[in-house]
Scaffold this motif. Structure first.
Motif, mmCIF file in Angstrom:
data_model
loop_
_atom_site.group_PDB
_atom_site.id
_atom_site.type_symbol
_atom_site.label_atom_id
_atom_site.label_comp_id
_atom_site.label_asym_id
_atom_site.label_seq_id
_atom_site.Cartn_x
_atom_site.Cartn_y
_atom_site.Cartn_z
ATOM 1 N N LYS C 113 44.782 24.005 -31.349
ATOM 2 C CA LYS C 113 45.148 22.685 -32.295
ATOM 3 C C LYS C 113 44.575 21.504 -33.288
ATOM 4 O O LYS C 113 44.098 22.160 -34.566
ATOM 5 N N LYS C 114 43.322 21.579 -32.434
ATOM 6 C CA LYS C 114 42.221 20.677 -33.380
ATOM 7 C C LYS C 114 41.515 21.647 -34.666
ATOM 8 O O LYS C 114 40.904 20.953 -35.806
ATOM 9 N N TYR C 115 40.607 22.648 -33.815
ATOM 10 C CA TYR C 115 39.660 23.347 -35.319
ATOM 11 C C TYR C 115 40.325 24.322 -35.736
ATOM 12 O O TYR C 115 39.639 25.549 -36.468
ATOM 13 N N GLY C 116 41.526 25.246 -35.200
ATOM 14 C CA GLY C 116 42.814 25.903 -35.703
ATOM 15 C C GLY C 116 41.923 27.369 -34.772
ATOM 16 O O GLY C 116 42.732 27.990 -35.102
ATOM 17 N N PHE C 117 41.065 27.269 -33.908
ATOM 18 C CA PHE C 117 41.091 28.362 -33.139
ATOM 19 C C PHE C 117 39.376 27.950 -32.264
ATOM 20 O O PHE C 117 39.420 27.010 -32.114
ATOM 21 N N ARG C 118 39.207 28.956 -31.666
ATOM 22 C CA ARG C 118 38.135 28.337 -30.542
ATOM 23 C C ARG C 118 37.886 29.448 -29.586
ATOM 24 O O ARG C 118 38.041 30.368 -29.950
ATOM 25 N N ASP C 119 35.679 29.123 -29.377
ATOM 26 C CA ASP C 119 35.942 30.521 -28.172
ATOM 27 C C ASP C 119 35.828 29.897 -27.302
ATOM 28 O O ASP C 119 36.626 28.710 -25.699
ATOM 29 N N TYR C 120 36.656 30.857 -26.538
ATOM 30 C CA TYR C 120 37.856 31.115 -24.837
ATOM 31 C C TYR C 120 37.223 31.375 -24.158
ATOM 32 O O TYR C 120 37.249 31.404 -23.161
ATOM 33 N N ARG C 121 35.387 31.566 -24.396
ATOM 34 C CA ARG C 121 34.556 32.930 -23.215
ATOM 35 C C ARG C 121 34.298 31.082 -21.999
ATOM 36 O O ARG C 121 33.325 30.209 -22.920
ATOM 37 N N GLY C 122 34.881 31.108 -21.194
ATOM 38 C CA GLY C 122 34.418 30.571 -20.060
ATOM 39 C C GLY C 122 34.900 28.960 -20.106
ATOM 40 O O GLY C 122 34.382 28.435 -20.041
ATOM 41 N N GLY C 123 35.614 28.709 -21.695
ATOM 42 C CA GLY C 123 36.215 27.445 -21.898
ATOM 43 C C GLY C 123 35.437 26.601 -23.056
ATOM 44 O O GLY C 123 35.337 26.069 -23.666
ATOM 45 N N GLY C 124 34.103 27.225 -23.257
ATOM 46 C CA GLY C 124 33.917 27.196 -24.592
ATOM 47 C C GLY C 124 32.530 25.698 -24.351
ATOM 48 O O GLY C 124 31.741 25.630 -23.782
ATOM 49 N N ARG C 125 32.357 25.415 -25.279
ATOM 50 C CA ARG C 125 32.332 24.239 -25.141
ATOM 51 C C ARG C 125 32.609 23.184 -24.755
ATOM 52 O O ARG C 125 31.999 22.408 -24.084
ATOM 53 N N SER C 126 34.489 22.890 -23.432
ATOM 54 C CA SER C 126 34.833 21.963 -22.980
ATOM 55 C C SER C 126 34.326 23.058 -21.285
ATOM 56 O O SER C 126 34.419 21.644 -20.935
ATOM 57 N N SER C 127 33.859 23.078 -21.554
ATOM 58 C CA SER C 127 33.007 24.051 -19.381
ATOM 59 C C SER C 127 32.071 22.593 -19.664
ATOM 60 O O SER C 127 30.961 22.401 -20.699
ATOM 61 N N ALA C 128 31.919 22.928 -17.965
ATOM 62 C CA ALA C 128 31.729 21.676 -17.648
ATOM 63 C C ALA C 128 29.461 22.092 -17.985
ATOM 64 O O ALA C 128 28.791 21.641 -17.073
ATOM 65 N N ARG C 129 29.608 23.404 -18.152
ATOM 66 C CA ARG C 129 28.448 24.058 -18.347
ATOM 67 C C ARG C 129 27.252 22.441 -18.800
ATOM 68 O O ARG C 129 25.779 22.254 -18.806
ATOM 69 N N GLU C 130 28.083 22.061 -19.970
ATOM 70 C CA GLU C 130 27.381 21.325 -21.180
ATOM 71 C C GLU C 130 26.119 19.957 -20.078
ATOM 72 O O GLU C 130 25.635 19.596 -20.609
ATOM 73 N N THR C 131 27.054 19.904 -19.398
ATOM 74 C CA THR C 131 26.165 18.786 -18.341
ATOM 75 C C THR C 131 25.051 19.119 -17.903
ATOM 76 O O THR C 131 23.713 18.030 -17.473
#
Lengths: 354, 354, 354, 354
Positions: C113-131
């Motif tokens: 909804k926010k960006y119009g589409f998303r990188d769905y693989r593994g949660g993309g940027r929302s993944s805790a991998r970022e930590t």
């Protein structure tokens, strides 16, 4: 980010329109323990004040600053310094003629487009009256900077250009004449010329040179926030400014590297100073000097043609009390902005090493 | 605040030293949904690349950018775009001669004082190699800006000054010669001159003019973050820059207000454009144009004298592969920084009205 | 401001999606002269790494960090530290089942909804991998903070709550078990419970307690940027966190002021420490301690119902390799964010007095 | 960065000490064109005002706000809104007894250590009087947010806890009693209890629940600036706050993922709302709700022991007029800070897509 905050650690927020209730600001991040000299602050405001001589606007604004916070028993407390200067001499009626028309080369047109409407009285927020708040904060910054000397002066008015380098001038003479040019002979020529321009109902541009001395080595950040980049932004943010150059500036482009490079003395100082006291964006301990170019102010008393909101031609002429040449009153503003930049980097520099 | 982040909404952080593992950056705040043209990005990098002609440094750096994040199926996702350019052709040995001495008018001396020591290889962070990261981000900004055209070109090298105004030039000719001057006749003179300077082992300065067209009305913030103040800071943050002026600039100080004021046409455009497309810090829809002055780069091949860390005199001379004149390669950098400023203000402008 | 930069002076920018090329970051404002212990950095990453025990996700990610800049001869140079961790073990196919449907209580729906589409693989940027990027920067912050000790540990899993106060525990025992609970008896209960939950294909929440000791007096800013407000923001920015409390926290609301006030000892220390080491937003030299609550992670292996992009019901179940309980691996993340906050305020504190 | 500025686009700077000349602020970045309801602003201030009932401090402060700028003909102009509230009822003599001694669990001690000295009158900058400026700005934010409803209420005082969920309450009843608890029966219990505590010369803590409804999908940034992280920081920046939780909060740690996950309805709304209206840091269109825990205020009237600057024991007791329980007056502050956070993200959200 909507552009009313300046600085990162030593940080000034300003507010106020020329014909509103008050202008003022909040100085945040000023270290605690500075014993303020309030007379020195007021003196800086008086240097910027309208009505101080025959060659500036004859508006009468006492420009007395009231401090609201951040000072206790004469010293800064480390908490934000809130202050206001009440507007007392607004003649808003002088501006009713521009309510529905746009003054050429003013901010009138773009404000209407950007915000949907505008406070047309005296230019509102686009008025240089806002700079009084900068002068207050800059005066405090100067007191924080103590041993660093900042001297600005008028070096050009129209075609009248002071050819002497600042090192050949007695900068203590700057305040000896209404133009704020430290060369008395040139000062009288400039003064006479400004009076002529005023009689014509016209305006003229000029250049202010500023010198900062005793700046410690190490101020400024390597990449985007180079010391001269912040000084440039600070100067370009002053009303009517069209250009900025430091050290060798625009003339330096004609030089070869072998001549332009500043050779070192054994103590790390340099024999020449084409660098203007800044290398790689960082102060090197030599004098910092730069020029700021001001256009002729847009408000002229001569009749002129313009358009109204509907795009119809309108014949009009300036009313009110305006400056024929802005540079004499802008000298303390240039100094204030310089002081704000240096104070900000002085604090930041405390964080660069382990 | 330590100066490696540029912009407020469309925001670039860069990292990297000339002789480290890689340079690169993170572009944060780039809106989602931009279908990126990767060839166009690489093309901008190629314009900045060393070795592209006989009048620039002969270093071979492929400068291939790798994107790490923020792009999915060819489109920006709204998340940060991380990227890196690996350093592949460093000849760090070329720099061992400066390990213990300071090159005049370089950042060597101030880095040592500011940080306690420095990465001396190729100037480290003070090297203009950092600007490759800006070119990557600027190329993305250009694609975001779509209809806004940004054209920079070389307008002066040493004393050789292009007297024509940008409106009299065919800007599509800029890339037709290695100097990046759109006037072919002047371009060959400049090229010959730069070759002479190179033969002497010396360097020479120059001026880049930049024009931004089709900029919507309303970009820029009234007080500290005026559009031209941010453009000025952006330009002054580029290595070797000594001055910035926009619109009438330094010449404008000689004009009277009655001549300098830009008279309106009924549609709000103006007959003249001394304002340089910006009034009160806000774009007015006219062309934005400005000049940026570059000094002669400090690294010369001629022998010169300097000091070492203990202040002893040292006789040395430049080694390595350097630019005799920096302006041809700086053209895409000026455009990139312009694009970054405009992209930032384009986003901010979306927040000004209810 | 688009949320990928943390800190004001000691400042981390991160980039990267879980299934992109690489994740990483730029640490800007780190003082020069810190002799880095690279093993210590890798050790922190290993504490966060998948596959380290039977109760965490069995993904294999070596998580080796490459440093690109800002370090010379083993020491920080004061310039930005760029780093990357290449993604090597992505099984993007594991995620094709969620391409067109939204996992309940995940970020899938709001990203679209926010960006119009998303990188769905593994949660993309929302993944805790970022930590992982935060852990790298936090490990450097810890080395800057030297004598300040930061110890986090698991104090609750589901209903299993460690009733002992941190002062009654031997915090050196935290790493002795896979749960990272310093009480061995409770640790085995928690471990057994997590294994049960895993068998069910379900997940469970938990609480991490963190203690910072030897923090100097004076960190934190009085009004908006109170020390505990920044710590709270830091913790709440970690994936799956639902709550934060410090000192007496939520239990403190039941106490009376006469009991809650921490009486002074003659040396300025206090007899009790309901304040949690922070008064008026500023550290008072006592231990800082706080709790961070983590929800049960949303990805469950049990079958569940959800909707696709068109709002149609979809029957599905989690695939991939996920954590049944996130708190054991979140312990180093909590410590890293604490270190980043303290490092930032340590630098800022250098600017508070004249 | 020295902590007196809140927000990134919709940005409030505050200044002022409890016993200085005035408190106030500057609201920068407020969009132009909002027709302000000044009565509504004053009404919010009146909700926070001392002396409004028998269970709050009996100080008399009219708290009338004066607007200095940024408003023209009743509408916001897009320029900064400067405002001040003059202090009129200071009884600084009430505080001379604390000049040389430190009140337990107050900011006295840390201010002296951080800044070298302090304005001891009424707590100076650490006084909750500062929050009046937040209420002014928050009231403007509420008018900008229009359809978004923000309702805070007292849900706990000491042990007296409202067990009903907000959905079972009539939130329009909040203002019907001096405690600001929407359940009339619980409200009278709380009121009686606060009166008892007051009689003892003691204080008691409490919890405020806040609900934001009609928040559009997409507010909040994915990583560090998650919506709940900013809300948490906002709440934790309010005087006396010790904890923050949203959605399922601390209780959620006991739940399993299969129960905690909010199942979708076909329209994208969810059947349950353990997420508290925020997923991955971004609003999902459901109600946002959170709890903020306040400690018992430190100033008690009972006699107590403390130390002076030299570390000597001092017997003293509170003087002045203080709140036995801070939560009733903190309700409008919680709402104001919520409004500021949402307004900031509303503006930022305009920049997320191409």
């Amino acid at each position: 980010m909507s552009g009313n905050i300046f600085g990162n650690l030593f940080k000034l927020t300003t507010f106020g329109e020329s014909h509103g209730v008050a202008i003022g600001g909040v100085l945040d991040g000023c270290p605690s323990g500075i014993a303020l000299d309030f007379e020195a602050i007021q003196k800086e405001l008086d240097r910027r004040k309208p009505g101080q001589s025959a060659i500036v606007t004859q508006r009468k604004e006492p420009d007395t600053v009231e401090f609201y916070s951040g000072i206790f028993e004469g010293k800064t407390t480390g908490t934000p310094i809130g202050f206001a200067i009440h507007n007392t001499n607004q003649k808003s009626k002088d501006y009713s003629h521009i309510k529905d028309s746009y003054r050429p080369s003013h901010a009138d047109y773009v404000y209407d487009k950007k915000y949907g409407f505008r406070d047309y009285r005296g230019g509102g927020r686009s008025s240089a009256r806002e700079t009084a708040s900068r002068v207050v904060a800059g005066a405090i910054a100067k007191q924080f900077l103590k041993d660093i000397k900042i001297n600005a002066f008028v070096s050009q008015v129209g075609d009248l250009k002071l050819e002497k380098n600042y090192t050949e001038l007695d900068l203590s003479m700057t305040e000896s004449n209404p133009v704020r040019c430290p060369d008395p002979e040139m000062a009288s020529k400039m003064e006479a010329y400004i009076k002529d321009v005023k009689k014509e109902g016209d305006t003229i541009g000029g250049i202010i040179t500023c010198v900062a001395q005793n700046v410690p080595i190490g101020l400024g950040e390597p990449v985007f926030d180079k010391l001269h980049a912040e000084l440039g932004k600070a100067m370009l943010s002053i009303n009517a400014v069209k250009g900025f150059e430091y050290g060798s500036g625009f003339e330096g482009v004609k030089m070869k590297g072998s001549a332009h490079n500043d050779q070192f003395n054994p103590d790390g100082s340099t024999r020449t100073n084409y660098s203007g006291g800044i290398q790689g964006g960082i102060s090197n301990g030599m004098d910092i000097y730069f020029n700021t170019a001001f256009k002729p102010v847009a408000t002229i008393i001569k009749p002129y043609e313009t358009i109204d909101k509907e795009g119809n031609k309108v014949q009009t002429q300036g009313k009110g009390r305006h400056d024929p040449c802005v540079v004499p009153r802008a000298v303390p503003i240039v100094e204030a902005m310089t002081a704000l930049v240096l104070a900000d980097f002085m604090l930041l520099e405390r964080t660069s090493k382990l």
